[in-house]
Design an enzyme around this catalytic site. Structure first.
Site, PDB file in Angstrom:
ATOM      1  N   ASN A   7       3.158  -7.104 -23.468  1.00  0.00           N
ATOM      2  CA  ASN A   7       4.249  -7.835 -24.106  1.00  0.00           C
ATOM      3  C   ASN A   7       3.705  -9.221 -24.459  1.00  0.00           C
ATOM      4  OD1 ASN A   7       6.525  -9.266 -24.775  1.00  0.00           O
ATOM      5  ND2 ASN A   7       7.714  -8.685 -22.971  1.00  0.00           N
ATOM      6  N   LYS A  14       2.647 -10.707 -20.918  1.00  0.00           N
ATOM      7  CA  LYS A  14       3.024  -9.997 -19.692  1.00  0.00           C
ATOM      8  C   LYS A  14       2.469  -8.592 -19.788  1.00  0.00           C
ATOM      9  CE  LYS A  14       7.342 -12.506 -19.256  1.00  0.00           C
ATOM     10  NZ  LYS A  14       8.467 -12.485 -20.147  1.00  0.00           N
ATOM     11  N   ARG A  99       4.983  -4.014 -26.914  1.00  0.00           N
ATOM     12  CA  ARG A  99       6.322  -4.412 -27.333  1.00  0.00           C
ATOM     13  C   ARG A  99       6.181  -5.169 -28.652  1.00  0.00           C
ATOM     14  NH1 ARG A  99       9.811  -9.532 -25.621  1.00  0.00           N
ATOM     15  NH2 ARG A  99      11.682  -8.972 -26.747  1.00  0.00           N
ATOM     16  N   HIS A 189      16.761  -6.460 -28.183  1.00  0.00           N
ATOM     17  CA  HIS A 189      16.933  -5.893 -26.828  1.00  0.00           C
ATOM     18  C   HIS A 189      17.125  -4.378 -26.878  1.00  0.00           C
ATOM     19  CE1 HIS A 189      18.692  -9.865 -25.012  1.00  0.00           C
ATOM     20  NE2 HIS A 189      17.392  -9.783 -24.763  1.00  0.00           N
ATOM     21  N   LEU A 218      22.473  -9.211 -19.953  1.00  0.00           N
ATOM     22  CA  LEU A 218      22.712 -10.635 -19.707  1.00  0.00           C
ATOM     23  C   LEU A 218      21.536 -11.234 -18.947  1.00  0.00           C
ATOM     24  CD1 LEU A 218      26.465 -10.320 -18.527  1.00  0.00           C
ATOM     25  CD2 LEU A 218      25.595 -10.643 -20.863  1.00  0.00           C
ATOM     26  N   ARG A 250      20.767 -20.608 -26.193  1.00  0.00           N
ATOM     27  CA  ARG A 250      21.210 -20.285 -27.563  1.00  0.00           C
ATOM     28  C   ARG A 250      22.736 -20.243 -27.644  1.00  0.00           C
ATOM     29  NH1 ARG A 250      17.753 -14.988 -28.128  1.00  0.00           N
ATOM     30  NH2 ARG A 250      16.345 -15.788 -26.564  1.00  0.00           N
ATOM     31  N   GLY A 346      18.923 -10.191 -15.821  1.00  0.00           N
ATOM     32  CA  GLY A 346      18.931 -11.019 -14.609  1.00  0.00           C
ATOM     33  C   GLY A 346      20.327 -11.382 -14.126  1.00  0.00           C
ATOM     34  N   ASN A 350      22.381  -9.261 -11.060  1.00  0.00           N
ATOM     35  CA  ASN A 350      22.406 -10.026  -9.804  1.00  0.00           C
ATOM     36  C   ASN A 350      23.693 -10.768  -9.494  1.00  0.00           C
ATOM     37  OD1 ASN A 350      19.611  -9.642  -8.842  1.00  0.00           O
ATOM     38  ND2 ASN A 350      19.127 -10.573 -10.802  1.00  0.00           N
ATOM     39  N   GLU A 401      12.302  -2.237 -19.301  1.00  0.00           N
ATOM     40  CA  GLU A 401      11.764  -2.078 -20.658  1.00  0.00           C
ATOM     41  C   GLU A 401      10.320  -1.579 -20.630  1.00  0.00           C
ATOM     42  OE1 GLU A 401      13.597  -6.026 -21.100  1.00  0.00           O
ATOM     43  OE2 GLU A 401      13.611  -5.587 -23.236  1.00  0.00           O
TER      44      GLU A 401
END
Ligand code: ADP
Length: 420
Positions: A7, A14, A99, A189, A218, A250, A346, A350, A401
């Site tokens: 990615n 990553k 990706r 996404h 989210l 954003r 995230g 969580n 992903e």
């Protein structure tokens, strides 16, 4: 097969190494052999490396660009001393999954990369000037290092949303602008929305055509997706990832007339306004404190900070509004609509407090939250958070992903269909 998943962004790369194949996909027994990242590329970069059975090691390395980072990662993965199970040399890397942020209207599923595909990704640079060039650099670096004979596969953030129909993807702008410049809603996404819809299908043991859900990703970036009979029919991000829900920095939906107004009143250039909408708005802009939801929740609880609370409320209200809109968008002539709302990312995975605030007021649609289930659903867990006979159910499903990219890579190499 051992799949290297890359990615590549403009300042970070990553990666994961995932062992999977068609039988492992069917049995859900893929293995994550290693993972890591190179951040702040361009100078002395921060490197994190971790194998299946060791703790993450943090170090630094001078990595001047994406190519250097990919080279560094491949050298580490292929070296015996990294201790990755089943990998002793570059010959043990069997394919690379990349990706790619923007596939425009051309790419509707993941593809084996050849010269035509590279040109297709280049053609989309105008649509994603910050992302596609970095993705292309990662592809070129991997091909050069591992040989063009090794399979490289592109997995696009936009591909899942290519099933949107014109009434959902068109903006009400002069139609020739769509024809001339392809200005339309693309959505992003997609890999995440597709993955959680697939997990939902597995949990419920239903056919793809029975998947009718609203997925909410989210994280730092946030988006909602309406999935009907397994296909994306609408999504909140648009021409760029700026539209839709409130995000970390954003703004999400704003009236376009604000841009000109700001330029006049604040003496800003269009570039500055764009930066304001992308980098200084959202949770950060509203609260004046942070773009991090965890810190914002702590602030709201500890000091009852008014603006922290306001930012959280605007965030939850916007998400709730999209759920309502998508329940309408998905309804059919027999009175059926979505069966479930799925939280991921995230924040979605969580924060029980945010899930509760978003779900408040959805009882009229049949969503009956089970507070105990919701509170117990923490990091890494998946399952329902509504009562058993809730007409509209809610689930938490951690996204993955990288796993989907590895699986799509295998499917592309083996030449099998990629629908989940
Ligand atoms: P990205 O979109 O960059 O992949 P993530 O999906 O990791 O980001 O999401 C990051 C967001 O998740 C941050 O706002 C972070 O505060 C939030 N988050 C992570 N853990 C929690 C938690 N326990 N409670 C609330 N928010 C959390």
């Amino acid at each position: 097969m051992n799949i290297l998943v890359l990615n590549c962004g403009s300042s970070s790369v990553k990666f994961q190494v995932i062992q999977t194949d068609l039988e492992q996909i069917a049995a859900n027994s893929d293995r994550r052999l290693a993972r890591g990242s190179c951040e702040r590329i361009g100078g002395e970069s921060l490197v994190t490396l971790q194998t299946e059975d060791t703790e993450a090691k943090r170090t630094t390395a001078p990595l001047r660009d994406v190519r250097a980072a990919v080279d560094f990662i491949i050298s580490w993965v292929a070296s015996e001393k990294s201790g990755i199970a089943d990998i002793a040399s570059v010959a043990d890397i069997h394919a690379v999954g990349h990706r790619v942020v923007h596939g425009g209207e051309h790419f509707t599923h993941s593809v084996l990369i050849d010269a035509d595909v590279l040109r297709g990704i280049e053609d989309c640079i105008d649509l994603a000037p910050l992302h596609n060039p970095a993705n292309l650099k990662g592809i070129t670096a991997a091909r050069e290092r591992l040989g063009a004979g090794l399979a490289n596969v592109a997995v696009f953030d936009t591909a899942f949303h290519q099933t949107l129909e014109p009434h959902a993807y068109l903006y009400a702008l002069p139609y020739q602008l769509y024809r001339r410049h392809r200005i339309r809603r693309y959505g992003f996404h997609g890999t995440s929305h597709r993955y959680v819809a697939y997990r939902y299908r597995q949990i419920k043991n239903i056919a793809r055509s029975q998947v009718n859900v609203i997925t909410l990703h989210l994280g730092n970036g946030c988006s909602a997706c309406a999935i009907k009979a397994g296909d994306s029919i609408d999504t909140s991000m648009g021409f760029t990832p700026l539209e839709g829900l409130v995000m970390g920095t954003r703004a999400g939906d704003v009236d376009a007339a604000i841009l000109d107004f700001l330029m006049a009143k604040e003496g800003m250039t269009i570039t500055e306004v764009e930066s304001l909408l992308n980098k200084q708005s959202g949770l950060l802009g509203l609260s004046g404190l942070t773009n991090d939801m965890r810190d914002l929740l702590a602030e709201a609880e500890e000091t009852a900070d008014r603006r922290a609370n306001l930012a959280i409320e605007v965030f939850c209200y916007r998400a709730r509004k999209y759920i309502g809109a998508y329940l309408a968008a998905m309804s059919d002539t027999e009175g059926k609509t979505a069966d479930a709302v799925i939280f991921t990312g995230g924040i979605g995975e969580n924060s029980h407090a945010i899930r509760r605030r978003i779900c408040q007021g959805l009882k009229c649609f049949g969503l009956d939250l089970d507070d105990a289930r919701n509170e117990q659903m923490r990091a890494g867990k998946e399952g329902a958070i509504t009562i058993d006979d809730s007409r509209l159910q809610a689930f938490v499903i951690p996204t993955d992903e990288e796993l989907l990219i590895a699986r799509d890579t295998v499917r592309a190499v083996r030449g099998v269909e990629q629908r989940y």
